[in-house]
Scaffold this motif. Sequence first.
Motif, PDB file in Angstrom:
ATOM      1  N   GLN A 141      57.088  -3.991  36.461  1.00  0.00           N
ATOM      2  CA  GLN A 141      56.480  -3.102  37.203  1.00  0.00           C
ATOM      3  C   GLN A 141      56.839  -1.132  36.911  1.00  0.00           C
ATOM      4  O   GLN A 141      57.746  -1.107  36.302  1.00  0.00           O
ATOM      5  CB  GLN A 141      56.967  -2.673  38.953  1.00  0.00           C
ATOM      6  N   TYR A 142      55.558  -1.307  36.304  1.00  0.00           N
ATOM      7  CA  TYR A 142      55.574   0.744  35.369  1.00  0.00           C
ATOM      8  C   TYR A 142      55.104   1.456  36.747  1.00  0.00           C
ATOM      9  O   TYR A 142      54.547   1.688  37.378  1.00  0.00           O
ATOM     10  CB  TYR A 142      54.905   1.148  34.717  1.00  0.00           C
ATOM     11  N   LEU A 143      56.603   2.548  36.768  1.00  0.00           N
ATOM     12  CA  LEU A 143      55.696   3.652  38.213  1.00  0.00           C
ATOM     13  C   LEU A 143      56.316   5.468  37.319  1.00  0.00           C
ATOM     14  O   LEU A 143      56.651   5.079  36.078  1.00  0.00           O
ATOM     15  CB  LEU A 143      57.264   3.339  39.148  1.00  0.00           C
ATOM     16  N   GLY A 144      55.038   6.386  38.099  1.00  0.00           N
ATOM     17  CA  GLY A 144      55.407   7.162  37.535  1.00  0.00           C
ATOM     18  C   GLY A 144      55.772   8.240  38.859  1.00  0.00           C
ATOM     19  O   GLY A 144      55.317   7.799  39.917  1.00  0.00           O
ATOM     20  N   CYS A 145      56.092   9.694  38.508  1.00  0.00           N
ATOM     21  CA  CYS A 145      55.193  10.711  39.591  1.00  0.00           C
ATOM     22  C   CYS A 145      55.280  11.981  38.467  1.00  0.00           C
ATOM     23  O   CYS A 145      55.579  12.165  37.571  1.00  0.00           O
ATOM     24  CB  CYS A 145      56.870  10.607  40.456  1.00  0.00           C
ATOM     25  N   TYR A 299      63.325   4.222  43.861  1.00  0.00           N
ATOM     26  CA  TYR A 299      62.445   4.977  43.689  1.00  0.00           C
ATOM     27  C   TYR A 299      61.288   5.509  43.919  1.00  0.00           C
ATOM     28  O   TYR A 299      60.198   6.474  44.208  1.00  0.00           O
ATOM     29  CB  TYR A 299      62.054   4.210  42.310  1.00  0.00           C
ATOM     30  N   GLU A 300      60.801   4.250  45.289  1.00  0.00           N
ATOM     31  CA  GLU A 300      59.502   5.120  46.043  1.00  0.00           C
ATOM     32  C   GLU A 300      60.024   6.055  47.350  1.00  0.00           C
ATOM     33  O   GLU A 300      59.266   7.145  47.914  1.00  0.00           O
ATOM     34  CB  GLU A 300      59.389   3.482  47.305  1.00  0.00           C
ATOM     35  N   ALA A 301      61.034   5.996  47.585  1.00  0.00           N
ATOM     36  CA  ALA A 301      61.803   7.416  47.965  1.00  0.00           C
ATOM     37  C   ALA A 301      61.704   8.761  47.168  1.00  0.00           C
ATOM     38  O   ALA A 301      61.861   9.851  48.053  1.00  0.00           O
ATOM     39  CB  ALA A 301      63.121   6.369  49.063  1.00  0.00           C
ATOM     40  N   CYS A 302      62.206   7.875  46.007  1.00  0.00           N
ATOM     41  CA  CYS A 302      62.064   9.274  44.773  1.00  0.00           C
ATOM     42  C   CYS A 302      60.618   9.960  45.103  1.00  0.00           C
ATOM     43  O   CYS A 302      60.278  10.669  43.880  1.00  0.00           O
ATOM     44  CB  CYS A 302      63.130   9.668  43.784  1.00  0.00           C
ATOM     45  N   GLY A 303      60.022   9.370  45.101  1.00  0.00           N
ATOM     46  CA  GLY A 303      58.177   9.901  44.926  1.00  0.00           C
ATOM     47  C   GLY A 303      57.927   8.827  44.006  1.00  0.00           C
ATOM     48  O   GLY A 303      56.726   9.291  43.339  1.00  0.00           O
TER      49      GLY A 303
END
Length: 321
Positions: A141-145, A299-303
């Motif tokens: 999964q590629y995540l970004g914020c 990571y979700e908790a970090c936005g």
Amino acid sequence: MATGELDNVQVRPVAAGEEIATLKLLLASWAPQEQLAQAQRLWQLARERKVDLAGLLVAKADGRLVGAIWAQLQAGRTAVVWLPRLADGQPSDLGRLLVQSATEFLRSQDVRVAQVLGPERISAETAWFEANGFAYLAELQYLGCNVAKLVAPTDAADLSGKPDSAAVPLRFEVYDEASHARLLATLEATYRDTLDCPALNGVRDLEDVLAGYRATGAFAPERWFLVVADDRDVGCLLLADHADNDQYELVYMGIVPAARGRRFGQLVARFAQSQTQAAGRSRLVLAVDAANEPARKMYEACGFTPWAHRFVWLRQFPAST
């Protein structure tokens, strides 16, 4: 061209003057208006010796380009194999032949690990690779914020919202040659019992692993950190700059087993966000094993939010003698 006519097909390395057309075919899944521009960009990068076209293979039949594949050699004795592309009307067996040819090319190189990234878990392309010794590894999964409005906490008490007597502030020491051995030892420790692509453990020499990390984006030692708590190395954080995309990449972060469960991962992720802000970049991106639920939740908790996913296949090659 019928399947029985594959004897008329020649698969060989791309020749001078064929590069743009071959790369454009490989980019067939892109929007038509972007294919030529991206093919030209890759060709320019090759001329600047920033990418290696040695493994760019073409399939020709009666002088016509009928297929292509790219076994792209990368730093750290690794390679990424692009999905083969066939011209309209070509048989599926041509795809299998291209994958076989790319695999034979990799055998001739000083490559230890090759990977393939695809948009689907099961497809004709994945069958071609599995028939040539590639094994399914993971879904990434590629995540970004967007870091522009984020406020990064500086200690574990800030993350939990309440005082925490067990909280231990972390110190981030910039990597340099003097700390190279420490980084190698810490990196190796963070891989123990990891939930992030555990099948990769021990596959490559650690120096090769670092070479691969170093080749990601724009490397600068001041973007690599040893994470220290209680005067002990408890983790590491490796960042890379992608100025053209106005973003930083979290190439790797890990915590050693003895320090897990203390919310250090969030502190490291928050620090990465603050570094991205300080560099004037607007976005921080990363990839995570979709099966690594604790990391995804952290990571979700970090936005961070997902923006893409890919499935990965891996093949190992024996060390050259």
